[in-house]
Design an enzyme around this catalytic site. Structure first.
Site, PDB file in Angstrom:
ATOM      1  N   GLU A  23      42.944  79.590  56.227  1.00  0.00           N
ATOM      2  CA  GLU A  23      42.583  78.548  57.180  1.00  0.00           C
ATOM      3  C   GLU A  23      42.625  77.128  56.605  1.00  0.00           C
ATOM      4  O   GLU A  23      41.588  76.499  56.372  1.00  0.00           O
ATOM      5  CB  GLU A  23      41.189  78.832  57.762  1.00  0.00           C
ATOM      6  CG  GLU A  23      41.100  80.192  58.438  1.00  0.00           C
ATOM      7  CD  GLU A  23      39.810  80.382  59.221  1.00  0.00           C
ATOM      8  OE1 GLU A  23      38.879  79.581  59.043  1.00  0.00           O
ATOM      9  OE2 GLU A  23      39.753  81.337  60.011  1.00  0.00           O
ATOM     10  N   GLU A  29      42.163  87.560  61.644  1.00  0.00           N
ATOM     11  CA  GLU A  29      40.712  87.548  61.917  1.00  0.00           C
ATOM     12  C   GLU A  29      40.501  87.391  63.411  1.00  0.00           C
ATOM     13  O   GLU A  29      41.193  86.608  64.060  1.00  0.00           O
ATOM     14  CB  GLU A  29      40.001  86.359  61.252  1.00  0.00           C
ATOM     15  CG  GLU A  29      39.737  86.511  59.793  1.00  0.00           C
ATOM     16  CD  GLU A  29      38.979  85.316  59.201  1.00  0.00           C
ATOM     17  OE1 GLU A  29      38.211  84.645  59.923  1.00  0.00           O
ATOM     18  OE2 GLU A  29      39.189  85.054  58.002  1.00  0.00           O
TER      19      GLU A  29
END
Ligand code: FCB
Length: 444
Positions: free
Chosen positions: A167, A352
């Site tokens: 991320e 995720e």
């Protein structure tokens, strides 16, 4: 759960994900200090000033935890490696105990038939590197490359896939512009530099791993659907700017070798000189693309604020315990958009997806129908995206265990397995049993 393995292609990978600082117990095994320890030690940053010192004590309990992953019928386990556990000062001396731990962990996955999906950086920067400016310092590309080489010389032969950075938006914008994660800086120039250097580090690590002869190399991006909060042209533009900063900057850099003009407008004056020369390294070919998806934001223009002159306003959809709106359609739309605009035929993984709730144990059981519903709705959108032509090859539930949810501490429970943070007892929740039934009984 009504969906099962049978609703997905035969070679589709189901996994569950965790990260090092959130579960291992950073105080164990000779790991060095990280900027998360420093951030948590500063009053006001983290709920109850909690840190990852003990967390779930996965460092000692990993066999039990991996037994749970295997027993649920998962094919893969997404985990991360802590830089400071391997190199306590970020550079120089290796902590042999740390490298041995990841070696054991890898073998323990393989013994259970779980494919290791590794991430090299899930946010715990060694404090010694933070002292040198951390992500603001352009040398971080080389520091990260050296760390990558040390880790993957040892583990690289056994990894199914590796992503350098988890991320990049969180590493850069959330942490250096919004100040909501370590190192908690609020400065546009720091943010712009981190926005570029995080991709530079991704590129250098990828180059090093290719040099070691490795395949299965990808990138993991968190995407958030950007919805204009009203019908005005100003809010439409603000939402496009948010989409640019959050989503398109990183995908544009990595898959097209260019940053979106709508973001350069605000950040270009603050980028390090010569940034254009790094774009070829940043955009070298990858083998897959990972998407972490949780929610959408409703964006309105805020003309009184400096660039990017926007604000997010509360939405009307049902929310999770994080206060995040539940918007499963966004996952479908991102999978389709990513393939169409950025990655083409490259395999996509949902690396995720999951929800936080306030889960209690009652009479020895932890019932979480809300989470089963969340997974079901998002998995349906993945199936719809596959039917629509997106090459989605796998899905990872966040997370295996309740864990350290960063600045929210231990209160926001994302796990398929409940963790009692006093006794460290693990109790599989209803969602774990539902997932297990979908992956084993009905599916095989
Ligand atoms: C993601 C992070 C992960 C966890 C979930 C809820 O942004 O990668 O560590 O915090 O959100």
């Amino acid at each position: 759960m009504k969906l099962t393995r049978k609703d997905f292609p035969e070679d589709f990978i189901f996994g569950t994900a965790t990260s090092s600082y959130q579960i291992e117990g950073h105080a164990f095994g000779g790991a060095g200090r990280t900027h998360w320890d420093d951030y948590a030690a500063t009053p006001g940053n983290v709920s109850r000033a909690e840190d990852g010192g003990r967390a779930c004590d996965h460092y000692h309990r990993y066999p039990e935890d991996l037994d749970l992953v295997a027993a649920a019928g998962f094919d893969a386990y997404r985990f991360s490696i802590s830089w400071a556990r391997v190199l306590p000062d970020g550079r120089g001396a290796v902590n042999a105990e740390g490298l041995d731990f990841y070696d054991r962990l890898t073998d323990a996955m393989l013994e259970r038939g779980l494919a290791p999906y590794a991430t090299l950086y899930h946010w715990e920067l060694p404090s010694a590197l933070a002292d040198l400016g951390g992500w603001r310092n352009g040398d971080i590309g080389d520091w990260f490359a050296d760390y990558t080489e040390i880790v993957m010389t040892r583990l690289g032969d056994r990894m199914a896939t590796v992503a350098p950075i988890n991320e990049p938006w969180c590493v850069a914008w959330l942490s250096h512009f919004m100040g909501l994660q370590a190192p908690g800086i609020r400065d546009i120039r720091a943010a712009a530099r981190a926005m570029h250097h995080v991709l530079l580090a991704h590129g250098r690590a990828t180059q090093v791993m290719r040099g070691l002869g490795m395949g299965g190399l990808g990138g993991v991006f968190n995407l958030e659907w950007s919805n204009p909060a009203d019908d005005s042209e100003a809010s439409r533009l603000a939402a496009a700017r948010y989409d640019g900063i959050y989503n398109r900057w990183f995908m544009g850099g990595v898959f097209k070798g260019e940053y979106p003009a709508i973001v350069l407008e605000g950040l270009e004056p603050h980028l390090p000189s010569g940034w254009q020369d790094d774009m070829a390294l940043i955009s070298q070919p990858l083998d897959w693309c990972g998407i972490n998806y949780y929610t959408r934001k409703n964006i309105a223009a805020d003309p009184r604020a400096p660039w990017p002159s926007l604000t997010d306003v509360p939405g009307v959809l049902p929310k999770t315990y994080m206060d995040w709106e539940i918007y499963p359609e966004g996952l479908h739309d991102f999978l389709i958009r990513t393939a169409r605009e950025y990655t083409g035929d490259l395999p996509l993984y949902v690396t995720e997806n999951g929800m936080a709730a306030h889960d209690d144990i009652m009479a020895g059981e932890c019932r979480d129908p809300h989470r089963i519903d969340y997974y079901e709705k998002h998995l349906s959108e993945v199936a719809r995206a596959i039917a629509g032509g997106a090459p989605v090859k796998g899905y990872f539930a966040w997370s295996l265990l309740d864990n350290y949810e960063w600045s929210f501490g231990y209160d926001k429970r994302f796990g398929l397995v409940h963790v009692d943070f006093d006794t460290l007892a693990r109790t599989p929740k209803g969602s774990y049993h539902a997932m297990k039934a979908a992956l084993t009984e009905a599916g095989r």
